[in-house]
Design an enzyme around this catalytic site. Structure first.
Site, PDB file in Angstrom:
ATOM      1  CG  HIS A   1      13.354  26.013   3.742  1.00  0.00           C
ATOM      2  ND1 HIS A   1      13.403  25.968   2.359  1.00  0.00           N
ATOM      3  CD2 HIS A   1      14.302  26.902   4.126  1.00  0.00           C
ATOM      4  CE1 HIS A   1      14.343  26.801   1.941  1.00  0.00           C
ATOM      5  NE2 HIS A   1      14.903  27.382   2.989  1.00  0.00           N
ATOM      6  CG  LEU A   2       8.620  28.656   9.464  1.00  0.00           C
ATOM      7  CD1 LEU A   2       8.216  30.023   8.938  1.00  0.00           C
ATOM      8  CD2 LEU A   2       7.576  28.115  10.438  1.00  0.00           C
ATOM      9  CG  HIS A   3      14.693  30.231   7.537  1.00  0.00           C
ATOM     10  ND1 HIS A   3      15.957  29.719   7.687  1.00  0.00           N
ATOM     11  CD2 HIS A   3      14.435  30.239   6.204  1.00  0.00           C
ATOM     12  CE1 HIS A   3      16.455  29.438   6.497  1.00  0.00           C
ATOM     13  NE2 HIS A   3      15.535  29.739   5.577  1.00  0.00           N
TER      14      HIS A   3
END
Length: 167
Positions: A125-127
């Site tokens: 997951h990319l923040h």
């Protein structure tokens, strides 16, 4: 169907024999897989065959989104050179979500990943945090650049690309 409406792929029955084994890109114990499959009432801001996006439940900035592969992919350390296009697609989707929310100054945005073992969910997951200048003290620590626990999207792409050169 409205232009901003997303379609949900049909939920497949879990036919895996082992508990926790990914089934057709779905890991039944993964919270992000459940969100993408709409088993949890989280609003999806974007969803297609490749990537999905939703708000972080503990926002570190006024705009804090998580962009994830729609099918289960492990954390940063499990990626190979073949994942570079996926990581780039996560970033592009994050930029699109920011633009939809009138964030156009990308110089004040942080795009990155927690580096294992410092990630709470093992689904990649990319923040996406904006404006980064408005992050509080704890968020500046948690999403700190050049730390052992957080890597920018650009750094990850460079790392994965260098694997290609040495493979």
């Amino acid at each position: 169907m409205a232009a901003n409406e997303v379609t949900q792929p049909p939920v497949q029955a879990d036919t895996s024999k082992s508990v926790g084994v990914p089934d057709e890109g779905y890991y039944k114990k993964c919270i992000f897989c459940k969100i993408v499959k709409r088993e949890i009432g989280t609003e999806l801001l974007h969803c297609d065959d490749e990537v999905s996006c939703f708000r972080d439940i503990k926002p570190g900035a006024p705009h804090h989104y998580l962009v994830v592969p729609t099918k289960h992919v492990g954390n940063c350390k499990s990626l190979s050179k073949d994942h570079v296009p996926l990581v780039k697609r996560l970033v592009e989707t994050g930029k699109e979500i920011l633009q939809r929310n009138n964030i156009t100054d990308l110089s004040d945005v942080r795009f990155g990943f927690h580096w294992p073992p410092f990630c709470s969910v093992t689904h990649l997951h990319l923040h996406v945090l904006a404006p980064a200048s408005q992050m509080g003290f704890m968020s500046r620590l948690i999403y700190r650049l050049n730390s052992y626990w957080f890597i920018t999207a650009d750094q990850l792409i460079e790392l994965l690309s260098s694997k290609e050169e040495t493979s």
